[in-house]
Every structure is written in structure tokens, then in C-alpha cells.
Scaffold this active site. Structure first.
Site, mmCIF file in Angstrom:
data_model
loop_
_atom_site.group_PDB
_atom_site.id
_atom_site.type_symbol
_atom_site.label_atom_id
_atom_site.label_comp_id
_atom_site.label_asym_id
_atom_site.label_seq_id
_atom_site.Cartn_x
_atom_site.Cartn_y
_atom_site.Cartn_z
ATOM 1 N N GLN A 1 37.000 63.801 -49.633
ATOM 2 C CA GLN A 1 38.089 63.247 -50.444
ATOM 3 C C GLN A 1 38.759 64.343 -51.293
ATOM 4 O O GLN A 1 38.805 65.464 -50.854
ATOM 5 C CB GLN A 1 37.619 62.073 -51.311
ATOM 6 C CG GLN A 1 37.187 60.855 -50.506
ATOM 7 C CD GLN A 1 35.843 61.047 -49.828
ATOM 8 O OE1 GLN A 1 34.861 61.366 -50.461
ATOM 9 N NE2 GLN A 1 35.787 60.844 -48.528
ATOM 10 N N THR B 1 40.529 56.621 -39.772
ATOM 11 C CA THR B 1 40.997 55.265 -39.452
ATOM 12 C C THR B 1 42.218 55.255 -38.542
ATOM 13 O O THR B 1 42.637 54.193 -38.090
ATOM 14 C CB THR B 1 41.367 54.509 -40.755
ATOM 15 O OG1 THR B 1 42.343 55.283 -41.448
ATOM 16 C CG2 THR B 1 40.153 54.301 -41.641
ATOM 17 N N GLY B 2 42.820 56.426 -38.292
ATOM 18 C CA GLY B 2 44.001 56.497 -37.443
ATOM 19 C C GLY B 2 45.262 55.985 -38.133
ATOM 20 O O GLY B 2 46.331 55.951 -37.528
ATOM 21 N N LYS C 1 40.218 70.638 -45.562
ATOM 22 C CA LYS C 1 38.929 71.150 -46.091
ATOM 23 C C LYS C 1 38.004 71.550 -44.950
ATOM 24 O O LYS C 1 37.263 72.522 -45.053
ATOM 25 C CB LYS C 1 38.258 70.072 -46.960
ATOM 26 C CG LYS C 1 39.083 69.693 -48.184
ATOM 27 C CD LYS C 1 38.451 68.574 -48.970
ATOM 28 C CE LYS C 1 38.509 67.225 -48.273
ATOM 29 N NZ LYS C 1 39.854 66.675 -48.080
ATOM 30 N N GLY C 2 38.069 70.778 -43.836
ATOM 31 C CA GLY C 2 37.220 71.087 -42.680
ATOM 32 C C GLY C 2 37.563 72.460 -42.132
ATOM 33 O O GLY C 2 36.691 73.293 -41.892
ATOM 34 N N THR D 1 38.611 52.662 -46.523
ATOM 35 C CA THR D 1 38.337 52.959 -45.117
ATOM 36 C C THR D 1 37.429 51.887 -44.505
ATOM 37 O O THR D 1 37.141 51.933 -43.316
ATOM 38 C CB THR D 1 37.660 54.338 -44.977
ATOM 39 O OG1 THR D 1 36.452 54.318 -45.762
ATOM 40 C CG2 THR D 1 38.560 55.458 -45.479
ATOM 41 N N LYS E 1 49.099 74.217 -43.710
ATOM 42 C CA LYS E 1 50.232 73.527 -43.068
ATOM 43 C C LYS E 1 51.606 74.055 -43.469
ATOM 44 O O LYS E 1 52.591 73.311 -43.450
ATOM 45 C CB LYS E 1 50.124 72.020 -43.317
ATOM 46 C CG LYS E 1 48.824 71.440 -42.736
ATOM 47 C CD LYS E 1 48.892 69.960 -42.574
ATOM 48 C CE LYS E 1 48.351 69.535 -41.249
ATOM 49 N NZ LYS E 1 48.289 68.103 -41.036
ATOM 50 N N GLY F 1 37.101 62.517 -43.057
ATOM 51 C CA GLY F 1 37.380 62.936 -41.678
ATOM 52 C C GLY F 1 37.835 64.373 -41.753
ATOM 53 O O GLY F 1 38.925 64.642 -42.229
HETATM 54 P P1 GDP Z 1 40.317 67.380 -44.387
HETATM 55 O O1 GDP Z 1 39.925 65.949 -44.502
HETATM 56 O O2 GDP Z 1 40.732 67.966 -45.701
HETATM 57 O O3 GDP Z 1 39.290 68.231 -43.692
HETATM 58 O O4 GDP Z 1 41.628 67.396 -43.481
HETATM 59 P P2 GDP Z 1 41.848 66.586 -42.103
HETATM 60 O O5 GDP Z 1 41.070 67.257 -41.027
HETATM 61 O O6 GDP Z 1 41.646 65.126 -42.300
HETATM 62 O O7 GDP Z 1 43.414 66.765 -41.902
HETATM 63 C C1 GDP Z 1 43.992 68.023 -41.818
HETATM 64 C C2 GDP Z 1 44.688 68.139 -40.459
HETATM 65 O O8 GDP Z 1 45.539 69.258 -40.473
HETATM 66 C C3 GDP Z 1 43.740 68.359 -39.302
HETATM 67 O O9 GDP Z 1 44.261 67.748 -38.162
HETATM 68 C C4 GDP Z 1 43.734 69.884 -39.136
HETATM 69 O O10 GDP Z 1 43.430 70.294 -37.823
HETATM 70 C C5 GDP Z 1 45.150 70.204 -39.484
HETATM 71 N N1 GDP Z 1 45.368 71.514 -40.101
HETATM 72 C C6 GDP Z 1 44.595 72.182 -40.999
HETATM 73 N N2 GDP Z 1 45.216 73.312 -41.407
HETATM 74 C C7 GDP Z 1 46.409 73.344 -40.770
HETATM 75 C C8 GDP Z 1 47.530 74.238 -40.806
HETATM 76 O O11 GDP Z 1 47.558 75.241 -41.517
HETATM 77 N N3 GDP Z 1 48.603 73.914 -40.003
HETATM 78 C C9 GDP Z 1 48.639 72.800 -39.208
HETATM 79 N N4 GDP Z 1 49.730 72.563 -38.475
HETATM 80 N N5 GDP Z 1 47.600 71.953 -39.164
HETATM 81 C C10 GDP Z 1 46.512 72.209 -39.938
HETATM 82 P P1 IMO Z 2 38.841 63.414 -46.486
HETATM 83 O O1 IMO Z 2 37.502 63.987 -46.875
HETATM 84 C C1 IMO Z 2 42.094 60.680 -47.423
HETATM 85 C C2 IMO Z 2 41.012 56.940 -49.442
HETATM 86 C C3 IMO Z 2 41.180 55.646 -48.672
HETATM 87 C C4 IMO Z 2 41.517 54.701 -49.817
HETATM 88 C C5 IMO Z 2 40.615 55.215 -50.945
HETATM 89 C C6 IMO Z 2 39.311 54.436 -51.103
HETATM 90 O O2 IMO Z 2 39.084 63.351 -45.036
HETATM 91 O O3 IMO Z 2 39.948 64.096 -47.245
HETATM 92 P P2 IMO Z 2 37.051 54.393 -49.692
HETATM 93 O O4 IMO Z 2 36.801 54.003 -48.268
HETATM 94 O O5 IMO Z 2 36.666 55.781 -50.026
HETATM 95 O O6 IMO Z 2 36.507 53.418 -50.674
HETATM 96 O O7 IMO Z 2 38.663 54.292 -49.848
HETATM 97 O O8 IMO Z 2 40.339 56.566 -50.646
HETATM 98 N N1 IMO Z 2 40.175 57.964 -48.766
HETATM 99 C C7 IMO Z 2 40.665 59.076 -48.196
HETATM 100 N N2 IMO Z 2 41.938 59.482 -48.022
HETATM 101 N N3 IMO Z 2 41.069 61.466 -47.018
HETATM 102 C C8 IMO Z 2 39.787 61.067 -47.217
HETATM 103 O O9 IMO Z 2 38.732 61.876 -46.963
HETATM 104 C C9 IMO Z 2 39.537 59.808 -47.793
HETATM 105 N N4 IMO Z 2 38.417 59.122 -48.091
HETATM 106 C C10 IMO Z 2 38.818 57.988 -48.709
HETATM 107 O O10 IMO Z 2 42.232 55.738 -47.743
HETATM 108 O O11 IMO Z 2 42.839 54.886 -50.217
HETATM 109 MG MG MG Z 3 40.415 64.086 -43.676
#
Ligand code: GDP
Ligand code: IMO
Ligand code: MG
Length: 427
Positions: free
Chosen positions: A223, A300-301, A16-17, A128, A330, A40
Site C-alpha cells: 500500500q 483486482t483488475g 514498489k515491486g 480489495t 513511469k 499487488g
Molecule cells: P506496486 O504495487 O507499487 O508494486 O506497483 P504495481 O506493480 O501494482 O503497479 C506498477 C505498474 O507499473 C506495474 O505494472 C509495473 O510493471 C509498472 N511499472 C513500474 N515502473 C514503471 C516505469 O517506470 N514505467 C512503466 N511504463 N511501467 C512501470
Molecule cells: P499495493 O501494495 C492500491 C486500497 C483498496 C481500497 C483501500 C482499502 O499494490 O500498492 P483493503 O482491501 O486494503 O481494505 O482496501 O485500499 N488498496 C490498494 N490500492 N494498491 C494497493 O497495494 C492497495 N491495497 C489496498 O483499493 O481503496
Molecule cells: Mg500494486
């Protein structure tokens, strides 16, 4: 006009970011409407990588106004830490606005989140640990503390005192923890007030006026659909409504203003934390997706659980959110797999489902029905035009589009800002 929502179509971390950042220069406002620093959102711009938790991703685009809406729960310590980190990296955060009605995550919410998870043991949700659930619980119980309370010391003290009366009983008598000192919490919250004051606004009115004046507003969900407290895999969900209905409630924008709803969808599936996940892979394929996709939590890693694409969930997300488009991410991670299974339905005992089963037990026991789609061996991360993708990669995208019944308007082939194939304008 127009108001556009970006929403996670699976269990979060779909990208989403990245999707929000890509649209940045066409937007006037980017609003977070739900969740808090449990999110995150990663953005990669050239060699720079940013991980945003509480701040809207739009903060990285200098021309737009980032807004934290009323539906967000705000940990002020985290807010200012994130602002300071970005400022140190040269990002201008001065345009940020925060709703006066947003609820605060206080030290007792974080403490309760952690202690409850420990207490649950095997039955834990895998939160989290950021205090999200307890802060929303207080909001619904009408004992929450809001941003505007910081500017009336008497009211703030009354609210914190009254909330802690019962919580300290719980902490000391049920969970065997130390009581939290009410005055210390009040003083900590008050210490943020001078810095917060210039950011506070009636953000619902501001957004209403912006839309009236023809500005473009993007609502950036935290989320995802399957983590929605009403529509997700309850109780293994977060405590807010990430779906498009929540975007209206969490920003003060009326439903009829929403012109576009974009679901961000990973070309396979991941989940962090506990809860059912029909296509989860416990074998080397799961490890391969995790390694190739870098599937480790931004917040959270934690290693993310990985599995094949699930078309039942994609269809469900399209329906619940009224999606107009999918932003597929992806696709590059699937390169090199000869034949790619895609879940088209579930089997539970003798019953076959092509929609989400309403019974939680059925979903827990759902066995995926797979269709195999031919893979491709080429690295696609440098492709810039959809027509230049290997034929089987194009067919994979088209098959997902057909199965989910919603057009795929963009395809991610890498984490970078430029690694996106745009098939149709999204804003
Ligand atoms: P969000 O929480 O929905 O914003 O997603 P996150 O940032 O937590 O996780 C998505 C991960 O995938 C991040 O590390 C992005 O940099 C990475 N990402 C997003 N789009 C792509 C893609 O098209 N290909 C690859 N390989 N990575 C991507
Ligand atoms: P983004 O925006 C993935 C998950 C947690 C847990 C449940 C409840 O990066 O997509 P909470 O701390 O919200 O009460 O935890 O929701 N969770 C996520 N999983 N991406 C997230 O956010 C999340 N935010 C919460 O791992 O299972
Ligand atoms: Mg995320």
C-alpha cells in the site's frame, strides 16, 4: 546495518515491486511488514512478468531471504497458492520465513469484508475484499488468530470458537448470511500447519541478529502513505500503517536501525477504490494515462483512477516517512504530452494550501493549483542515462525534486528491470 525501507508515496501501485527487485542483488533480507494479499507488486524480468501479492518481491532474487513480518496479515490458502505458482515457474521459494506473531486472515474475515462492503452500498470503501480490515480489527480487539496458534490445537479451537460466537450473530442477524462453522475453520487452518511449520521463525530476532552482523535488510511496504490508517485519507484507507513507522512495528526492527527511506513516486497519480483525489481527471487525459500507463489493478483488475502529479502529496509523504530519496516511476508514460500540469497547492474557498489540509472536508473540496511544465515528444523507454533524456524530461524530474524537497535517486522509463536510470546508489 543497514535497514532500508521502500514505501509507497501516493495511493499505491507506484512501482514498489520493481524498485525492490532492482535492489535485489545487494540485499540479504526482504521483509513485508504490513498489509497482506491486498497488495499487488509487479516485476518484469526480460519476457517474464510476476505479480506478487503476499510474498515479498525479494523471493525472485535467489540469494536473499524473504520474510513475512509480524505486521502482515496472512491468508494461508493464498500463501501456498502463491508459493505453488512460483514454484511451477521455477522460482525457489524454500528460503521463505514467516513470523510466528503474524495474524491470520480466516474465511470469516474475508466473508465479513465482502458482506460489509455490500451492506455499505454507495458508502463503500472499495476494499480489495481480501479480509484485510476485519483481520486487523480482530488483531486490535485482541481476538485475532496468529501463526503460532496453529501449533496448539486447543488454543486454536478456543480462539476460533470465541471469535465466531459474536461474528456469527453479526453475520446471521445483521447481514442475513449463513453462520460459519467453527470446526470447519479450525480444520482448514490445521490442514496448513504441517506445511507452514518449517517456515515459522522469530523473525524479529533473526533480523536483529542480521543487522548486528552487518547484513542488509530491505523493508518492502505494501500500500502507501495516503492509504495509511493514521496518515492517509481516512476512512478511505487500508487498515495498516504502510508508512516507515509501521515498518518498525511490523518487523520488530528498531527505528534507529533505519538508514534509508525510499519513497516510490509515480510521475503522475493513481488511486484504486473510493476516496478523495484532488488531481483526478475525468476526461480524455485520464483515459490516456490509464491506457498508456496500463493502469489496471494487479490484484483486482479494476481500472485505476488517474490524475496529474500532486506535489503536496509528495511533500507530505517525504515528511511523514522521513524520506531520504524518491524512486520516480513511469516517466515514459508522460511522453507525447505538450504541456504537463503539476499540482503545487490547493485552493479551498478563499484559502490556499501548500500542505495537506488537516480537515477531511477541505481535502474533499480541494481544487488543485496547477503549474504547467513543458513536455517532450520522444519515446524515452530505451534511454539508459539520465543525461540522454530530452531536456524537458530532465527538467520535469528536477522540478518534481524541487517541489517535493527530496532527491530523486532513480527514474523508471519502463516496466523492465533494466528500464531504470539510477542517479545515486540506493543501498
Ligand atoms: P506496486 O504495487 O507499487 O508494486 O506497483 P504495481 O506493480 O501494482 O503497479 C506498477 C505498474 O507499473 C506495474 O505494472 C509495473 O510493471 C509498472 N511499472 C513500474 N515502473 C514503471 C516505469 O517506470 N514505467 C512503466 N511504463 N511501467 C512501470
Ligand atoms: P499495493 O501494495 C492500491 C486500497 C483498496 C481500497 C483501500 C482499502 O499494490 O500498492 P483493503 O482491501 O486494503 O481494505 O482496501 O485500499 N488498496 C490498494 N490500492 N494498491 C494497493 O497495494 C492497495 N491495497 C489496498 O483499493 O481503496
Ligand atoms: Mg500494486
Amino acid at each position: 546495518m543497514p535497514a532500508v525501507v521502500i514505501v509507497g508515496a501516493q495511493w499505491g501501485d507506484e512501482g514498489k515491486g520493481k524498485a525492490t527487485d532492482l535492489l535485489g542483488d545487494r540485499l540479504d533480507y526482504v521483509v513485508r511488514y504490513n498489509g497482506g494479499n491486498n497488495a499487488g507488486h509487479t516485476v518484469v524480468i526480460g519476457s517474464e512478468k510476476y505479480a506478487l501479492h503476499l510474498l515479498p518481491t525479494g523471493i525472485l532474487t535467489p540469494t536473499l531471504v524473504p520474510v513475512i513480518g509480524n505486521g502482515v496479515v496472512v491468508d494461508l490458502g493464498v500463501l501456498f497458492e502463491e508459493i505453488d505458482l512460483l514454484t511451477a515457474r521455477g522460482v525457489d521459494t524454500s528460503r521463505l520465513l514467516v513470523s510466528a506473531n503474524a495474524h491470520l486472515i480466516t474465511p470469516y474475515h474475508t466473508a465479513i469484508d465482502k458482506v460489509v462492503e455490500r451492506f455499505l452500498g454507495e458508502a463503500k470503501l472499495g476494499t480489495t475484499g481480501r479480509g484485510i480490515g476485519p483481520a486487523y480489527a480482530d488483531k486490535m480487539s485482541r481476538v485475532g488468530v496468529r501463526v503460532q496458534d496453529l501449533f496448539d490445537e486447543n488454543i486454536l479451537r478456543q480462539k476460533v470458537d470465541s471469535a465466531l460466537k459474536s461474528k456469527n450473530q453479526l453475520l446471521t442477524k445483521v447481514y442475513n448470511r449463513k453462520a460459519i462453522d467453527s470446526e470447519a475453520v479450525v480444520q482448514e487452518l490445521l490442514s496448513y500447519a504441517p506445511r507452514l511449520a518449517p517456515l515459522v521463525a522469530d523473525t524479529a530476532l533473526l533480523l536483529h541478529n542480521a543487522l548486528r552482523d552487518g547484513r542488509t535488510v530491505l523493508l518492502e511496504g505494501g500500500q502507501a502513505t495516503m492509504l495509511d490508517v493514521d496518515h492517509g485519507t481516512y476512512p478511505f484507507v487500508t487498515s495498516s500503517n504502510p508508512t516507515t513507522g509501521g515498518a518498525c512495528a511490523g518487523s520488530g526492527i528498531a527505528p534507529r536501525e533505519i538508514t534509508r527511506a525510499i519513497g516510490v513516486l509515480k510521475a503522475y497519480t493513481t488511486r484504486v477504490g473510493e476516496g478523495p483525489f484532488p488531481t483526478e481527471l475525468h476526461d480524455a487525459w485520464g483515459d490516456r494515462l490509464r491506457e498508456n500507463g496500463g493502469e489496471f489493478g494487479t490484484t483486482t483488475g479494476r481500472p485505476r483512477r488517474c490524475g496529474w502529479f500532486d506535489a503536496v502529496i509528495a511533500r507530505y509523504a517525504a515528511r511523514i516517512n522521513g524520506l531520504t530519496d524518491f524512486f520516480l516511476t513511469k516517466l515514459d508514460v508522460l511522453s507525447g504530452i505538450e504541456s504537463i500540469p503539476v499540482c503545487v497547492g490547493y485552493r479551498v474557498g478563499a484559502t490556499t494550501y501548500d500542505e495537506m489540509p488537516v480537515s477531511q472536508s477541505d481535502f474533499h473540496h480541494a481544487v488543485p493549483v496547477y503549474e504547467e511544465l513543458p513536455g517532450w515528444s520522444e519515446d524515452i523507454s530505451t534511454v539508459t542515462d539520465f543525461d540522454d533524456l530530452p531536456k524537458n524530461a530532465q527538467s520535469y524530474v528536477k522540478a518534481l525534486e524541487d517541489m517535493s524537497g527530496t532527491p530523486i535517486s532513480a527514474v523508471g522509463v519502463g516496466p523492465g528491470r533494466t528500464q531504470t536510470l539510477v542517479l545515486r546508489d540506493l543501498v
